[in-house]
Enzyme design. Structure first.
Site, PDB file in Angstrom:
ATOM      1  N   ARG A  50       0.851  -1.183   0.000  1.00  0.00           N
ATOM      2  CA  ARG A  50       0.000   0.000   0.000  1.00  0.00           C
ATOM      3  C   ARG A  50       0.888   1.233   0.000  1.00  0.00           C
ATOM      4  NH1 ARG A  50      -3.214  -2.523  -1.828  1.00  0.00           N
ATOM      5  NH2 ARG A  50      -5.293  -3.120  -1.148  1.00  0.00           N
ATOM      6  N   ASP A 106       4.067   0.215  -7.393  1.00  0.00           N
ATOM      7  CA  ASP A 106       2.769  -0.090  -8.008  1.00  0.00           C
ATOM      8  C   ASP A 106       1.645   0.645  -7.274  1.00  0.00           C
ATOM      9  OD1 ASP A 106       1.293  -1.532 -10.031  1.00  0.00           O
ATOM     10  OD2 ASP A 106       0.495  -2.794  -8.414  1.00  0.00           O
ATOM     11  N   GLU A 122      -3.139   7.801  -4.384  1.00  0.00           N
ATOM     12  CA  GLU A 122      -3.577   7.430  -5.741  1.00  0.00           C
ATOM     13  C   GLU A 122      -5.079   7.649  -5.928  1.00  0.00           C
ATOM     14  OE1 GLU A 122      -2.105   3.364  -5.638  1.00  0.00           O
ATOM     15  OE2 GLU A 122      -4.114   2.568  -5.303  1.00  0.00           O
ATOM     16  N   HIS A 173      -1.178   0.345  -9.918  1.00  0.00           N
ATOM     17  CA  HIS A 173      -1.838  -0.692  -9.111  1.00  0.00           C
ATOM     18  C   HIS A 173      -2.293  -1.878  -9.975  1.00  0.00           C
ATOM     19  CE1 HIS A 173      -3.653  -0.864  -4.869  1.00  0.00           C
ATOM     20  NE2 HIS A 173      -3.620  -2.101  -5.340  1.00  0.00           N
TER      21      HIS A 173
END
Ligand code: NAD
Length: 330
Positions: free
Chosen positions: A235, A259, A264, A296
């Site tokens: 996360r 990622d 986000e 992600h």
């Protein structure tokens, strides 16, 4: 038996259809996530499944209770958009999909590690300029001679460790609760600091908790090897983005593959081509030459997409048939 399926992407339609046929259950697709405005469409159904990334307020659980519906099956691992207390108060079981394809994430970590180690971005840039010289800027390292540190050795961390071991790397690990299974692939260290001092690649597989918020900050990067790479597919909140950028600029570590990004929120997943990125910190991260950012998508394979939908629908049916599910979170 009839199930209302909220928030379905087009690529998921054939999966829903097949599940419906195989299980002899009627399904109805309802556009969008479940909200106080569209919850009435679930009336007359036996169960509900959705994929939320916006809050589910009290009114929704109250209405579902009124319709005699006993659950919402969330189709993801995370379930932070639910008010579990309100759900329980209204006898609504919330379930998630805790494990759907750890291999998908683990294989992506290997991809990122190799892209960094073999300098794929730099090679691509030089190649695009038609500069085909062999030069140190594009000379790679050898994963099989490196030490990889895995932080969080649960479902995903373990498969990741196994794959790195398969490449011949030495794998070390850290977890608040070490497990026996992981020791087949890695050797545990007693602290995160001890692990990062030794690692050439550090990969994060911990859940976001109150005590690991910004755990990887500027101070932590001082313990990294200057040649080390950070990979974060967990996360965004675990990494202090500001601190990471400063550390990369000062050469405390060599690069990062991310990622996830801490804010986000509205940007992922979405098409930002017209609107652009208004978050200045995010923009700096995206522009950074030592950062490989992906939106992600570590989980995003055909296997994950199929499993997430099927497990979500299975949990819905399980509650209808038995009154409970093993994937219950409240
Ligand atoms: P898991 O619960 O199987 O494993 C998590 C491990 O972390 C456990 O062994 C636990 O003991 C350990 N842990 C918890 N808090 C810790 C801490 N503060 N320090 C060290 N160890 C700690 O979970 P999983 O299925 O392996 O998933 C891990 C994380 O990956 C998820 O929480 C999620 O945030 C992330 N994830 C990302 C994607 C993606 O596409 N990028 C997809 C799925 C999951």
């Amino acid at each position: 038996t009839k199930i209302a399926v909220y928030q379905v992407r087009e690529e998921e339609l054939p999966i829903v259809e097949k599940w419906s046929k195989d299980n002899n259950v009627e399904v109805k697709i309802i556009d969008g996530q479940i909200t106080p405005e569209n919850v009435h469409l679930a009336k007359g159904f036996d169960g509900v499944t959705t994929s939320q990334n916006m809050k589910v307020p009290a009114e929704v659980y109250e209405k579902l209770h009124e319709y005699g519906i006993k659950q919402i099956a969330q189709r993801s691992a995370g379930f932070d958009y639910y008010d579990l207390e309100e759900a329980t108060k209204n006898d609504i079981i919330i379930s998630n999909v805790p494990v759907y394809s750890p291999e998908s994430i683990a294989e992506f970590v290997l991809t990122q590690a190799l892209m960094l180690i073999r300098k794929v971005r730099e090679i691509e840039e030089k190649t695009n300029e038609r500069d085909f010289r062999w030069q140190p800027a594009i000379r790679g390292g050898l994963l099989g001679e490196m030490t990889v540190g895995v932080i969080g050795t649960g479902h995903i961390g373990r498969v990741t460790a196994q794959l790195f071991k398969g490449f011949g790397a030495k794998v070390i690990g850290y977890d608040l609760y070490p497990n026996e299974e992981a020791t087949k692939y890695l050797e545990y260290k007693d602290s995160v600091e001890e692990l990062v001092k030794e690692a050439d690649v550090v990969t994060l597989h911990v859940p976001a908790t109150a005590d690991n918020y910004h755990q990887f900050d500027y101070e932590m990067f001082k313990h990294f090897k200057p040649s080390a790479y950070l990979i974060n597919n967990a996360r965004g909140s675990v990494v202090d983005t500001e601190g990471l950028i400063k550390a990369l600029d000062e050469g405390l570590l060599a690069g990062a593959a991310l990622d996830t990004y801490e804010n986000e929120g509205s940007y992922v997943p979405a098409d930002n081509r017209e609107t652009g990125i208004k978050d200045e910190l995010f923009q700096r991260l995206l522009d950074h030459p030592k950062v490989l950012y992906t939106p992600h998508i570590a989980f995003y394979t055909n296997v994950s997409v199929r499993n997430i939908m099927n497990i979500g629908l299975d949990s819905t049916l399980e509650v209808i048939k038995t009154g409970d599910t093993k994937n219950r979170v409240n």
